[in-house]
Design a protein around this motif. Structure first.
Motif, mmCIF file in Angstrom:
data_model
loop_
_atom_site.group_PDB
_atom_site.id
_atom_site.type_symbol
_atom_site.label_atom_id
_atom_site.label_comp_id
_atom_site.label_asym_id
_atom_site.label_seq_id
_atom_site.Cartn_x
_atom_site.Cartn_y
_atom_site.Cartn_z
ATOM 1 N N HIS A 46 0.841 -1.205 0.000
ATOM 2 C CA HIS A 46 0.000 0.000 0.000
ATOM 3 C C HIS A 46 0.876 1.254 0.000
ATOM 4 O O HIS A 46 2.101 1.164 0.054
ATOM 5 C CB HIS A 46 -0.992 -0.004 1.179
ATOM 6 C CG HIS A 46 -0.346 -0.001 2.535
ATOM 7 N ND1 HIS A 46 -0.601 -0.969 3.474
ATOM 8 C CD2 HIS A 46 0.537 0.841 3.105
ATOM 9 C CE1 HIS A 46 0.099 -0.704 4.567
ATOM 10 N NE2 HIS A 46 0.805 0.386 4.366
ATOM 11 N N ASP A 47 0.207 2.415 -0.069
ATOM 12 C CA ASP A 47 0.893 3.717 -0.085
ATOM 13 C C ASP A 47 1.937 3.828 -1.199
ATOM 14 O O ASP A 47 3.073 4.221 -0.953
ATOM 15 C CB ASP A 47 1.560 3.997 1.273
ATOM 16 C CG ASP A 47 0.538 4.367 2.341
ATOM 17 O OD1 ASP A 47 -0.669 4.319 2.023
ATOM 18 O OD2 ASP A 47 0.941 4.692 3.468
ATOM 19 N N HIS A 71 4.841 0.551 0.769
ATOM 20 C CA HIS A 71 4.912 -0.254 1.984
ATOM 21 C C HIS A 71 4.574 -1.694 1.630
ATOM 22 O O HIS A 71 3.609 -1.948 0.909
ATOM 23 C CB HIS A 71 3.915 0.251 3.030
ATOM 24 C CG HIS A 71 4.203 1.653 3.491
ATOM 25 N ND1 HIS A 71 3.444 2.286 4.441
ATOM 26 C CD2 HIS A 71 5.179 2.528 3.126
ATOM 27 C CE1 HIS A 71 3.936 3.502 4.644
ATOM 28 N NE2 HIS A 71 4.983 3.672 3.858
ATOM 29 N N GLU A 110 6.630 -3.725 6.593
ATOM 30 C CA GLU A 110 5.836 -3.562 7.813
ATOM 31 C C GLU A 110 5.259 -4.903 8.259
ATOM 32 O O GLU A 110 4.961 -5.751 7.416
ATOM 33 C CB GLU A 110 4.650 -2.624 7.550
ATOM 34 C CG GLU A 110 5.064 -1.224 7.187
ATOM 35 C CD GLU A 110 3.865 -0.377 6.779
ATOM 36 O OE1 GLU A 110 3.984 0.842 6.839
ATOM 37 O OE2 GLU A 110 2.821 -0.949 6.410
HETATM 38 ZN ZN LIG Z 1 2.063 1.320 5.777
#
Ligand SMILES: [Zn+2]
Ligand SMILES: [Zn+2]
Length: 291
Positions: free
Chosen positions: A228-229, A244, A281
């Protein structure tokens, strides 16, 4: 390759400038003078593009760790500035003739020479646009559009001056010159606007970001939970991506790192010029709930 195009465009621009200056000297037409001035801008632009490409090609170094590819935008902005100066000169020559039109001479030969110049320019424009798209080079593309509009302008000027010769309406000559000046101004605006996007770290087009996202989702299936992001920015032929990567909390660092290296390599291969940086993450950071 791109430098070859820039060198070619410089050579053609010089030749065309010579022919158009000759056409002006043969006829004394201010419309043909403004056409020649546009070619002068082309010569300066081709020189600037060539220098920028030389700089852009340099590999990243200590004080430019992301490379030098943005030099191309600087060159395009410079070109835009040059383009603003030419119309001022044209206005100075053409305005007095609006009130006191001057008959022109040697029109047949002058217009023939101008047509020859346009033919050369037309071939160059086609070549530049093709190369610019292929190399995603804003400097080459800007140059290509510039030369293309130069061709259209020149044809309009030849028609108009020819008409003035046939009808004796000599005021057409300064009128055309002013029209060319306006067109040059508009061109400058467009070149600057395109390049400012790159200087301002404009992202890749949404469709391309979506393609990258899909590509990543397929690649991580079974090995990581989600990406994501995604953030992108472009710098001439290069572009940069950050995102991420969410992995299970108990994934060994070695494994996550191996996946990152693989993804970076696969991305660079699938999207030429793309350089990715990945932030890993644990699953607590997930943004979606579906697997
Ligand atoms: Zn993130
Ligand atoms: Zn690494």
């Amino acid at each position: 390759m791109a430098e070859g195009a820039a060198r070619l465009s410089l050579a053609v621009a010089l030749l065309v400038l010579g022919l158009k200056a000759l056409a002006y000297l043969l006829t004394g037409s201010v419309a043909l003078l403004s056409d020649a001035l546009e070619s002068l801008v082309n010569v300066a632009a081709a020189l600037a593009a060539l220098l920028a490409l030389r700089v852009a090609r340099k590999p990243p170094d200590q004080n430019h760790p992301f490379g030098h590819t943005k030099a191309e935008y600087v060159s395009a902005v410079l070109e835009g500035v040059l383009v603003v100066l030419a119309p001022l000169w044209i206005a100075k020559e053409a305005l007095p003739r609006l009130l006191h039109p001057v008959p022109l001479e040697g029109l047949g030969l002058g217009l023939g020479v101008s047509l020859l110049a346009s033919l050369l320019n037309g071939l160059l424009a086609y070549h530049l646009l093709k190369e610019g798209r292929r190399h995603r080079s804003p400097a080459l593309t800007a140059d290509g559009y510039h030369v293309l509009s130069d061709v259209l302008t020149s044809l309009g000027v030849v028609l108009g001056v020819g008409l003035a010769g046939l009808t004796g309406l000599w005021v057409l000559d300064p009128l055309l010159a002013l029209a060319v000046a306006g067109q040059i101004l508009f061109l400058g605006y467009r070149i600057v606007r395109e390049s400012v996007g790159g200087l301002m770290d404009e992202g890749l087009p949404p469709e391309e970001v979506e393609r990258i996202h899909t590509f990543l989702q397929e690649r991580i299936r079974g090995r990581a939970l989600e990406v994501h992001d995604l953030k992108t920015r472009r710098a001439g032929p290069r572009s940069f991506l950050e995102f991420h990567l969410v992995v299970r909390g108990d994934t060994p660092v070695e494994e996550a790192h191996r996946l990152c290296d693989e993804l970076e390599r696969a991305l660079a291969q699938a999207f030429p010029g793309l350089q990715a940086t990945i932030h890993v993450e644990p699953e607590g950071e997930r943004k979606r709930t579906n697997p």
